[in-house]
Design an enzyme around this catalytic site. Structure first.
Site, short mmCIF file in Angstrom:
data_model
loop_
_atom_site.label_atom_id
_atom_site.label_comp_id
_atom_site.label_asym_id
_atom_site.label_seq_id
_atom_site.Cartn_x
_atom_site.Cartn_y
_atom_site.Cartn_z
N ASP A 87 15.38 -17.23 -12.05
CA ASP A 87 14.91 -16.55 -13.23
C ASP A 87 15.00 -14.99 -12.90
O ASP A 87 14.30 -14.34 -12.28
CB ASP A 87 13.26 -17.21 -13.42
CG ASP A 87 12.74 -16.30 -14.47
OD1 ASP A 87 13.48 -15.81 -15.35
OD2 ASP A 87 11.41 -16.23 -14.49
N HIS A 133 8.75 -18.15 -10.56
CA HIS A 133 7.48 -17.36 -10.32
C HIS A 133 6.60 -17.82 -9.25
O HIS A 133 5.75 -17.36 -8.91
CB HIS A 133 6.63 -16.94 -11.38
CG HIS A 133 7.03 -16.31 -12.52
ND1 HIS A 133 6.59 -15.60 -13.63
CD2 HIS A 133 8.47 -16.13 -12.91
CE1 HIS A 133 7.36 -15.14 -14.52
NE2 HIS A 133 8.38 -15.42 -14.27
N ASP A 175 17.13 -18.39 -20.78
CA ASP A 175 16.01 -18.04 -19.81
C ASP A 175 14.75 -19.10 -20.17
O ASP A 175 13.55 -18.61 -20.20
CB ASP A 175 15.37 -16.72 -20.45
CG ASP A 175 14.39 -16.16 -19.42
OD1 ASP A 175 14.24 -16.64 -18.33
OD2 ASP A 175 13.51 -15.41 -19.85
N GLU A 200 11.91 -7.35 -18.58
CA GLU A 200 11.58 -8.60 -19.14
C GLU A 200 10.03 -9.22 -18.88
O GLU A 200 9.46 -9.57 -19.46
CB GLU A 200 12.66 -9.68 -19.25
CG GLU A 200 12.42 -10.78 -20.11
CD GLU A 200 11.53 -11.91 -19.71
OE1 GLU A 200 11.36 -13.06 -20.35
OE2 GLU A 200 11.45 -12.05 -18.50
N GLU A 201 9.93 -9.29 -17.48
CA GLU A 201 8.90 -9.92 -16.71
C GLU A 201 7.52 -8.91 -17.07
O GLU A 201 6.47 -9.46 -16.57
CB GLU A 201 9.17 -10.19 -15.31
CG GLU A 201 10.22 -11.14 -14.97
CD GLU A 201 9.98 -12.47 -15.35
OE1 GLU A 201 9.00 -13.02 -15.89
OE2 GLU A 201 10.97 -13.15 -14.78
N HIS A 229 17.98 -11.69 -18.65
CA HIS A 229 17.21 -10.41 -17.96
C HIS A 229 17.70 -10.31 -16.76
O HIS A 229 17.53 -11.25 -15.80
CB HIS A 229 15.73 -10.42 -18.26
CG HIS A 229 15.07 -11.52 -17.76
ND1 HIS A 229 14.32 -11.38 -16.45
CD2 HIS A 229 14.72 -12.73 -18.04
CE1 HIS A 229 13.81 -12.50 -15.99
NE2 HIS A 229 13.73 -13.47 -17.12
N ASP A 265 15.58 -8.45 -14.32
CA ASP A 265 14.42 -8.10 -13.43
C ASP A 265 13.90 -9.42 -13.11
O ASP A 265 14.24 -10.55 -13.63
CB ASP A 265 13.53 -7.24 -14.12
CG ASP A 265 12.70 -7.92 -15.02
OD1 ASP A 265 13.48 -8.49 -16.04
OD2 ASP A 265 11.57 -7.77 -15.48
#
Length: 359
Positions: free
Chosen positions: A98, A331, A151, A127-128, A68, A70
């Site tokens: 990530d 994150h 991922d 995706e997030e 992904h 984003d």
């Protein structure tokens, strides 16, 4: 190999692409795939990138690779720092490994692979924030019936399933009043919300099921009885029926508390994705385990409580396993990745392409 991949990764994370702002980064990757892989690229109506890469030294069926585009916040102005074989941000932002490490790894592996099947490399948006890109991916552009999303964290693990996830959006409407002059004339939406929250099951419900209220926003002034509150929550379970039961219990807590107080509760439930699980004998799982073993790990499988594009692709007809990319502390502003793990992921992906070419 590693110097080029590290440079490519660092170039990628310097391009801002928080969820909803991925277009410039996707255009960058499109140009790189055309230049380095001879890919034929198309961007679908939702902004997802699909790159078709021809086979090398192989025939066989088309394989999908997915990551992904984003990143989460804070992800603006990322400046990577490479030190002692580890890549981090300066510390004020996430790194964006990530999932940009996976993109750099995929590019490198596909470019240097001695043999590979024809590929569709998919880069999703959003995706997030709920797997939005894969949920809106134009499947008429996808030919592959087997795929791999890169991922997750551990390089020795194939994730073969995940949960049902239900999102709750709640609006409680009470009645405004002056808090000092006529508080009895009001109905506090905040108090209704509090009554509902203390009644409902929340946290870890059982070994398969969790529930959470993530945001609450309401009221306008200190001296006013608040007329409205908005709440966002979720529940998820590896058992679909349990998840629906938990969502209904949360809905009922809000509706009942509002009715008792003379307020109203508008509760909207949305099934974001549904629990699924691949068989240990599924072809995608067998290929992934063989590739993991080929680079020296003891392969293992797991069921995740988190969502991923793999869950959506499985729902939409592409048998898809989830693989690791090697990052740590995603994150957070401590997010980092070891160059050695990026190289190991490239080796794993090359082994996967070789296995897929022979299958």
């Amino acid at each position: 190999m590693s110097d080029r991949m590290v440079r490519a990764f660092c170039d990628m994370v310097r391009i801002d692409s928080e969820s909803g702002n991925e277009a410039r980064f996707i255009e960058f990757v499109r140009r790189e795939m055309e230049r380095r892989l001879g890919a034929e690229c198309v961007v679908d109506g939702h902004g997802n990138l699909i790159a078709r890469v021809p086979a090398k030294g192989s025939g066989g069926e088309t394989v999908l690779l997915c990551a992904h585009a984003d990143t989460v916040k804070p992800g603006v102005g990322i400046e990577p720092v490479v030190e002692d074989g580890v890549i981090r941000s300066r510390g004020e932002t996430i790194l964006g490994a990530d999932n940009k490490a996976a993109i750099a790894e995929i590019l490198e592996a596909v470019e240097i692979a001695e043999v590979r099947p024809s590929l569709e490399i998919v880069l999703t948006r959003g995706e997030e924030i709920g797997l939005v890109g894969s949920r809106n991916l134009d499947m008429s552009l996808i030919r592959a019936r087997i795929g791999f999303v890169v991922d997750s964290g551990r390089l020795d693990t194939v994730t073969i399933g995940g949960p049902t996830h239900v999102a709750l959006d709640v609006t409680i409407t009470g009645r405004a009043a002056h808090a000092g002059l006529r508080p009895e004339a009001g109905i506090s939406a905040i108090r209704v919300a509090a009554q509902a929250i203390v009644r409902m099951p929340e946290g870890r419900i059982d070994e398969e099921t969790t529930a959470n209220l993530g945001t609450i926003c309401g009221g306008a002034i200190r001296n006013g009885v608040p007329a409205e509150v908005q709440i966002q929550g979720e529940c998820r379970s590896l058992n679909h029926e349990k998840c629906l039961k938990q969502a209904d219990a949360m809905r009922s807590a809000f509706v009942d508390a509002a009715r008792e107080a003379g307020a109203t509760a508008d509760v909207r439930l949305s099934v974001e994705y549904k629990a699924s699980r691949l068989s240990e004998d599924a072809r995608a799982v067998r290929l992934a385990k063989a590739a993991i073993a080929a680079v020296g790990f003891e392969p293992r499988t797991e069921i995740s409580r988190g969502g991923s594009d793999a869950l959506i692709l499985n729902m939409r007809g592409v048998e898809t396993a989830l693989l690791g990319y090697g990052g740590k502390s995603a994150h957070t502003t401590d997010e980092h990745i070891e160059i050695a793990d990026m190289k190991k992921t490239v080796d794993l992906l090359r082994a996967l392409l070789a296995q897929a070419s022979r299958a």
